[in-house]
Design a protein around this motif. Structure first.
Motif, PDB file in Angstrom:
ATOM      1  N   ASP A 138     -16.055  39.876 -40.500  1.00 57.15           N
ATOM      2  CA  ASP A 138     -15.208  38.690 -40.557  1.00 57.15           C
ATOM      3  C   ASP A 138     -15.872  37.677 -41.496  1.00 57.15           C
ATOM      4  O   ASP A 138     -16.890  37.082 -41.159  1.00 57.15           O
ATOM      5  CB  ASP A 138     -15.060  38.100 -39.138  1.00 57.15           C
ATOM      6  CG  ASP A 138     -13.986  37.026 -39.080  1.00 57.15           C
ATOM      7  OD1 ASP A 138     -13.500  36.611 -40.161  1.00 57.15           O
ATOM      8  OD2 ASP A 138     -13.622  36.609 -37.968  1.00 57.15           O
ATOM      9  N   ARG A 140     -14.400  34.950 -42.652  1.00 52.31           N
ATOM     10  CA  ARG A 140     -13.641  33.698 -42.682  1.00 52.31           C
ATOM     11  C   ARG A 140     -14.489  32.483 -42.306  1.00 52.31           C
ATOM     12  O   ARG A 140     -15.588  32.619 -41.786  1.00 52.31           O
ATOM     13  CB  ARG A 140     -12.437  33.803 -41.748  1.00 52.31           C
ATOM     14  CG  ARG A 140     -11.464  34.883 -42.175  1.00 52.31           C
ATOM     15  CD  ARG A 140     -10.382  35.082 -41.145  1.00 52.31           C
ATOM     16  NE  ARG A 140     -10.942  35.403 -39.839  1.00 52.31           N
ATOM     17  CZ  ARG A 140     -10.283  35.341 -38.713  1.00 52.31           C
ATOM     18  NH1 ARG A 140      -9.036  34.961 -38.710  1.00 52.31           N
ATOM     19  NH2 ARG A 140     -10.865  35.652 -37.575  1.00 52.31           N
ATOM     20  N   TRP A 141     -13.917  31.309 -42.531  1.00 55.41           N
ATOM     21  CA  TRP A 141     -14.631  30.063 -42.230  1.00 55.41           C
ATOM     22  C   TRP A 141     -14.646  29.803 -40.724  1.00 55.41           C
ATOM     23  O   TRP A 141     -14.152  30.624 -39.934  1.00 55.41           O
ATOM     24  CB  TRP A 141     -14.033  28.902 -43.029  1.00 55.41           C
ATOM     25  CG  TRP A 141     -12.674  28.404 -42.591  1.00 55.41           C
ATOM     26  CD1 TRP A 141     -11.627  29.150 -42.098  1.00 55.41           C
ATOM     27  CD2 TRP A 141     -12.212  27.054 -42.594  1.00 55.41           C
ATOM     28  NE1 TRP A 141     -10.550  28.344 -41.819  1.00 55.41           N
ATOM     29  CE2 TRP A 141     -10.879  27.058 -42.112  1.00 55.41           C
ATOM     30  CE3 TRP A 141     -12.777  25.827 -42.958  1.00 55.41           C
ATOM     31  CZ2 TRP A 141     -10.119  25.877 -42.002  1.00 55.41           C
ATOM     32  CZ3 TRP A 141     -12.020  24.665 -42.842  1.00 55.41           C
ATOM     33  CH2 TRP A 141     -10.708  24.690 -42.364  1.00 55.41           C
ATOM     34  N   CYS A 144     -10.831  29.198 -37.751  1.00 55.35           N
ATOM     35  CA  CYS A 144      -9.751  30.198 -37.816  1.00 55.35           C
ATOM     36  C   CYS A 144      -8.575  29.809 -36.929  1.00 55.35           C
ATOM     37  O   CYS A 144      -7.504  30.426 -36.993  1.00 55.35           O
ATOM     38  CB  CYS A 144     -10.284  31.568 -37.408  1.00 55.35           C
ATOM     39  SG  CYS A 144     -11.653  32.109 -38.424  1.00 55.35           S
ATOM     40  N   ASN A 150      -5.360  29.181 -46.728  1.00 48.66           N
ATOM     41  CA  ASN A 150      -6.616  29.716 -47.270  1.00 48.66           C
ATOM     42  C   ASN A 150      -6.886  31.080 -46.656  1.00 48.66           C
ATOM     43  O   ASN A 150      -7.625  31.204 -45.687  1.00 48.66           O
ATOM     44  CB  ASN A 150      -7.752  28.772 -46.867  1.00 48.66           C
ATOM     45  CG  ASN A 150      -8.276  28.014 -48.043  1.00 48.66           C
ATOM     46  OD1 ASN A 150      -8.883  28.614 -48.922  1.00 48.66           O
ATOM     47  ND2 ASN A 150      -8.022  26.727 -48.055  1.00 48.66           N
ATOM     48  N   LEU A 151      -6.293  32.113 -47.234  1.00 46.94           N
ATOM     49  CA  LEU A 151      -6.299  33.424 -46.568  1.00 46.94           C
ATOM     50  C   LEU A 151      -7.109  34.467 -47.338  1.00 46.94           C
ATOM     51  O   LEU A 151      -6.891  35.664 -47.170  1.00 46.94           O
ATOM     52  CB  LEU A 151      -4.857  33.905 -46.380  1.00 46.94           C
ATOM     53  CG  LEU A 151      -4.065  33.152 -45.315  1.00 46.94           C
ATOM     54  CD1 LEU A 151      -2.590  33.516 -45.361  1.00 46.94           C
ATOM     55  CD2 LEU A 151      -4.613  33.422 -43.911  1.00 46.94           C
ATOM     56  N   ALA A 153     -10.170  35.653 -47.200  1.00 46.52           N
ATOM     57  CA  ALA A 153     -10.902  36.672 -46.422  1.00 46.52           C
ATOM     58  C   ALA A 153      -9.912  37.651 -45.767  1.00 46.52           C
ATOM     59  O   ALA A 153     -10.194  38.851 -45.673  1.00 46.52           O
ATOM     60  CB  ALA A 153     -11.774  36.004 -45.370  1.00 46.52           C
ATOM     61  N   ASN A 154      -8.756  37.132 -45.340  1.00 53.27           N
ATOM     62  CA  ASN A 154      -7.732  38.008 -44.749  1.00 53.27           C
ATOM     63  C   ASN A 154      -7.157  38.940 -45.811  1.00 53.27           C
ATOM     64  O   ASN A 154      -6.881  40.106 -45.551  1.00 53.27           O
ATOM     65  CB  ASN A 154      -6.589  37.176 -44.142  1.00 53.27           C
ATOM     66  CG  ASN A 154      -7.087  36.129 -43.173  1.00 53.27           C
ATOM     67  OD1 ASN A 154      -7.850  35.243 -43.560  1.00 53.27           O
ATOM     68  ND2 ASN A 154      -6.677  36.209 -41.929  1.00 53.27           N
ATOM     69  N   ALA A 181      -6.625  41.131 -39.209  1.00 54.59           N
ATOM     70  CA  ALA A 181      -6.438  40.300 -40.403  1.00 54.59           C
ATOM     71  C   ALA A 181      -5.130  39.529 -40.314  1.00 54.59           C
ATOM     72  O   ALA A 181      -5.003  38.456 -40.901  1.00 54.59           O
ATOM     73  CB  ALA A 181      -6.470  41.164 -41.657  1.00 54.59           C
TER      74      ALA A 181
END
Ligand SMILES: Cc1ncc(COP(=O)(O)O)c(C=O)c1O
Length: 279
Positions: A138, A140-141, A144, A150-151, A153-154, A181
């Motif tokens: 994961d 992401r920041w 979540c 702001n996707l 990382a997904n 995701a």
């Protein structure tokens, strides 16, 4: 029947629906969004989606452009114009248009975009056989819980699923299962449904809440706690929840068979309850 576009309080032809290149949604991903689906023309859990939209905007200090009542009217109007029975409503609110500067502009008016498109449901066969998944770190920041656009990382995680030829990527942080995701993840062990707790590490899915309520009504015990990747592999059942996925069994993760290799009894019971609720 047309796909419908809406910008800042106006329904307009799709081809004319554009936003400025100075929009902060485009420049910084400085925006929040929601996806709502309809069943037979009626938006499902619209109130919950609008409440989450408002919360996401508030957490990012984006002033809410419309009241909940006004939003409900816009959505209804859009659905009547589109005329689809099964539709996907996408709403995005950005911090607005301003010269590119990271800090908030002193004066901006949020940009509001809504689109309404026909929804292609998942094939019935997929629901019967279940789907496969892989796992990935994961990236992401730390917020979540905010449904922001702001996707990145997904997006990268979804690409992993594509490369691995599986349906979804399950995100792992510090050896623990967070969510998918684009879905929440639930595992069943010894008759107990376990899922990551609400908080900054996951998006609290509207479907997740409804499914946990259905489980309570069915007297199926639930535990909102993080489980390890090992516990996920050895679970009796795993399923995903999400607005368009609904309740979807996962039968293989990282090539390892989950339970019997078919959607399990609790997954099937909850999927059946879901179908009753929405059918
Ligand atoms: C990261 C993530 N988690 C969970 C969900 C499921 O949320 P919901 O049930 O509200 O569709 C989504 C849906 O887009 C998502 O993107």
């Amino acid at each position: 029947m047309p796909d419908i576009a809406f910008i800042n309080g106006r329904f307009i032809p799709w081809e004319e629906a554009t936003v400025s290149i100075d929009d902060r949604g485009f420049q910084f991903g400085d925006a929040v969004y929601e996806v709502i689906r309809t069943y037979r023309g009626i938006p499902f859990q619209l109130g919950a989606h609008l409440a989450r939209l408002e919360r996401s905007a508030k957490e990012l200090f984006i002033p809410p452009p419309y009241s909940k009542t006004q939003w409900m009217q816009w959505v209804q109007q859009g659905l009547s114009l589109a005329g689809y029975q099964e539709a996907k409503v996408y709403i995005q609110i950005t911090r607005g248009v301003a010269p590119r500067e990271h800090s908030f502009p002193s004066e901006t008016c949020p940009t509001v975009v809504m689109t309404i498109r026909a929804l292609q449901g998942l094939p019935a066969e997929m629901r019967q056989t279940g789907v496969t998944a892989c796992t990935w770190e994961d990236l992401r920041w730390g917020r979540c819980d905010i449904k922001s656009v702001n996707l990145l990382a997904n997006v990268l995680a979804r690409e992993e699923a594509k490369k691995a030829r599986v349906f979804e990527t399950i995100l792992i942080r510090d050896g623990l299962v967070m969510e998918g995701a684009l879905s929440n993840v639930m595992a069943v062990q010894g008759g107990v449904v376990m899922t990551a707790p609400e908080g900054p590490r996951i998006l609290s899915g509207v479907t997740r809440t409804v499914v946990l309520d259905l489980a309570k009504k069915e007297e199926i015990p639930i535990e909102e706690r993080f489980i390890s990747l090992e516990s996920l592999y050895s679970a009796n059942e795993v399923f995903l929840t999400g607005t368009t996925l609904e309740v979807l069994g996962v039968v293989r993760i990282d090539g390892k068979t989950i339970g019997s290799g078919q959607p399990g009894p609790i997954t099937k019971a909850l999927a059946a309850r879901w179908a009753l609720l929405t059918g």
